[in-house]
Write a protein that holds these residues in place. Structure first.
Motif, PDB file in Angstrom:
ATOM      1  N   THR A  13       0.845  -1.195   0.000  1.00 31.05           N
ATOM      2  CA  THR A  13       0.000   0.000   0.000  1.00 31.05           C
ATOM      3  C   THR A  13       0.883   1.249   0.000  1.00 31.05           C
ATOM      4  O   THR A  13       2.031   1.221   0.431  1.00 31.05           O
ATOM      5  CB  THR A  13      -0.926   0.027   1.223  1.00 31.05           C
ATOM      6  N   CYS A  37      -0.918  -0.290  -4.603  1.00 29.00           N
ATOM      7  CA  CYS A  37      -2.028   0.649  -4.584  1.00 29.00           C
ATOM      8  C   CYS A  37      -1.584   1.977  -4.016  1.00 29.00           C
ATOM      9  O   CYS A  37      -0.591   2.076  -3.292  1.00 29.00           O
ATOM     10  CB  CYS A  37      -3.223   0.091  -3.801  1.00 29.00           C
ATOM     11  N   ARG A  39      -3.439   6.396  -3.707  1.00 30.40           N
ATOM     12  CA  ARG A  39      -4.568   7.262  -4.039  1.00 30.40           C
ATOM     13  C   ARG A  39      -4.345   8.013  -5.343  1.00 30.40           C
ATOM     14  O   ARG A  39      -5.280   8.307  -6.062  1.00 30.40           O
ATOM     15  CB  ARG A  39      -4.819   8.250  -2.897  1.00 30.40           C
ATOM     16  N   GLU A  41      -3.655   8.009  -8.802  1.00 31.88           N
ATOM     17  CA  GLU A  41      -3.663   6.997  -9.858  1.00 31.88           C
ATOM     18  C   GLU A  41      -2.575   7.238 -10.898  1.00 31.88           C
ATOM     19  O   GLU A  41      -1.937   6.288 -11.372  1.00 31.88           O
ATOM     20  CB  GLU A  41      -5.028   6.969 -10.533  1.00 31.88           C
ATOM     21  N   LEU A  44       0.813   6.331  -9.430  1.00 32.48           N
ATOM     22  CA  LEU A  44       0.854   4.888  -9.225  1.00 32.48           C
ATOM     23  C   LEU A  44       1.129   4.164 -10.540  1.00 32.48           C
ATOM     24  O   LEU A  44       1.944   3.241 -10.590  1.00 32.48           O
ATOM     25  CB  LEU A  44      -0.473   4.419  -8.633  1.00 32.48           C
ATOM     26  N   ALA A  61      -1.526  -2.353 -10.818  1.00 35.40           N
ATOM     27  CA  ALA A  61      -1.688  -1.131 -10.036  1.00 35.40           C
ATOM     28  C   ALA A  61      -3.173  -0.848  -9.865  1.00 35.40           C
ATOM     29  O   ALA A  61      -3.921  -0.822 -10.848  1.00 35.40           O
ATOM     30  CB  ALA A  61      -1.002   0.034 -10.738  1.00 35.40           C
ATOM     31  N   VAL A  62      -3.592  -0.639  -8.630  1.00 35.30           N
ATOM     32  CA  VAL A  62      -5.010  -0.422  -8.333  1.00 35.30           C
ATOM     33  C   VAL A  62      -5.146   0.860  -7.520  1.00 35.30           C
ATOM     34  O   VAL A  62      -4.592   0.969  -6.422  1.00 35.30           O
ATOM     35  CB  VAL A  62      -5.601  -1.600  -7.531  1.00 35.30           C
ATOM     36  N   LYS A  63      -5.859   1.826  -8.063  1.00 29.67           N
ATOM     37  CA  LYS A  63      -6.118   3.033  -7.289  1.00 29.67           C
ATOM     38  C   LYS A  63      -6.985   2.673  -6.086  1.00 29.67           C
ATOM     39  O   LYS A  63      -8.063   2.076  -6.237  1.00 29.67           O
ATOM     40  CB  LYS A  63      -6.831   4.080  -8.145  1.00 29.67           C
ATOM     41  N   ALA A  64      -6.510   3.012  -4.899  1.00 29.19           N
ATOM     42  CA  ALA A  64      -7.274   2.676  -3.693  1.00 29.19           C
ATOM     43  C   ALA A  64      -6.912   3.622  -2.570  1.00 29.19           C
ATOM     44  O   ALA A  64      -5.743   3.987  -2.401  1.00 29.19           O
ATOM     45  CB  ALA A  64      -7.006   1.232  -3.270  1.00 29.19           C
ATOM     46  N   ASP A  71     -12.517   0.121  -0.923  1.00 26.90           N
ATOM     47  CA  ASP A  71     -11.297   0.215  -1.734  1.00 26.90           C
ATOM     48  C   ASP A  71     -10.310  -0.876  -1.350  1.00 26.90           C
ATOM     49  O   ASP A  71      -9.659  -1.481  -2.206  1.00 26.90           O
ATOM     50  CB  ASP A  71     -10.646   1.586  -1.565  1.00 26.90           C
ATOM     51  N   PHE A  75      -8.962  -3.808  -3.840  1.00 27.29           N
ATOM     52  CA  PHE A  75      -7.537  -4.011  -4.090  1.00 27.29           C
ATOM     53  C   PHE A  75      -7.136  -5.468  -3.827  1.00 27.29           C
ATOM     54  O   PHE A  75      -6.483  -6.111  -4.650  1.00 27.29           O
ATOM     55  CB  PHE A  75      -6.734  -3.061  -3.210  1.00 27.29           C
TER      56      PHE A  75
END
Length: 263
Positions: A13, A37, A39, A41, A44, A61-64, A71, A75
């Motif tokens: 994270t 992940c 915030r 994006e 990231l 890659a996951v925006k979370a 979120d 993820f």
């Protein structure tokens, strides 16, 4: 040293920049598969692209936002669907906050507790079933030296970091029967964008310039420099590696011996 991380699935994270980014690169260099992940994006995705280009690693890659349970679940689910397992979690997301008891608002307390403490707790809770299915795993919590060396200027980080150390120890005892090892790492002031923001906040309180704050902190360090993100990443890789398979429930200070305490 053969770390045994080849092919392992690592969730990180707060991996867009700073310590999280360095940890991601270090894990990729060991052959790990990554789910990262953050915030931001755009940042990231830049980090994911760099990792793929330089390390040829398998990374998603996951925006979370880890203050949001949905979120976190999204993820973790994305990582599990992509890789069919989760071996390692690095809880790293955090924020800079400067202020004491009279200047910190309830909203600031609530945000930082949601982000760093409850974010770590919820991420841990969500990955445990996957690790149990895989026969074990490792969870590494990035806390901070303020947990052991409280400062009137860093009240919120001190409280959340100390809580993370207690959380780490408690959960390590609960999960040891499942072969899930839980440890924490306490970085000193580390030369990252987050630290730069902290220097600006501290400069306002101390009525100095951010550069004066930086120089003062450097002068207090035993090696005459701030920690680098790579200094922290190396310790995280060690704890994630097979060399640390008999280490559980500990907290490692990464401060060049600056702390005078014994623990």
């Amino acid at each position: 040293m053969n770390t045994g991380l080849q092919g392992k699935v690592v969730l990180i994270t707060g991996a867009g920049r700073g310590i999280g980014k360095s940890i991601a690169f270090a894990m990729a260099a060991e052959g790990a598969r990554l789910a990262i992940c953050a915030r931001d994006e755009q940042q990231l995705q830049l980090t994911a692209d760099e990792i793929q280009a330089q390390a040829k690693a398998d990374v998603i890659a996951v925006k979370a936002n880890v203050t949001r349970l949905n979120d976190i679940r999204r993820f973790v689910d994305a990582a599990a669907r992509k890789f069919n397992r989760i071996d390692i979690l690095v809880n790293n997301a955090g924020a800079a906050h400067t202020g004491g008891i009279l200047t910190t608002t309830d909203e600031e307390w609530e945000y930082n507790i949601q982000l760093k403490l409850l974010g770590y707790i919820r991420m841990t809770r969500e990955v445990i079933p996957h690790m149990k299915t895989s026969g074990g795993g490792k969870i590494i919590n990035i806390a901070g030296m303020t947990a052991n060396e409280p400062s009137p200027y860093s009240l919120v980080p001190g409280v959340t970091d100390a809580a993370i150390l207690a959380f780490t120890k408690s959960v390590s005892r609960e999960l040891e029967k499942d072969r899930i090892l839980v440890n924490s790492v306490n970085p000193t002031t580390t030369d990252t964008p987050l630290a730069e923001n902290n220097f600006k906040q501290l400069a306002l309180v101390l009525q100095k310039t951010p550069e004066e704050v930086r120089r003062s902190l450097i002068a207090s360090m035993p090696q005459g420099r701030l920690a680098t993100a790579d200094d922290i990443a190396g310790v995280v890789v060690f704890l994630a590696s097979e060399a640390a398979n008999f280490i559980n429930g500990i907290s490692i200070n990464v401060d060049a011996g600056q702390s005078p305490g014994v623990w």
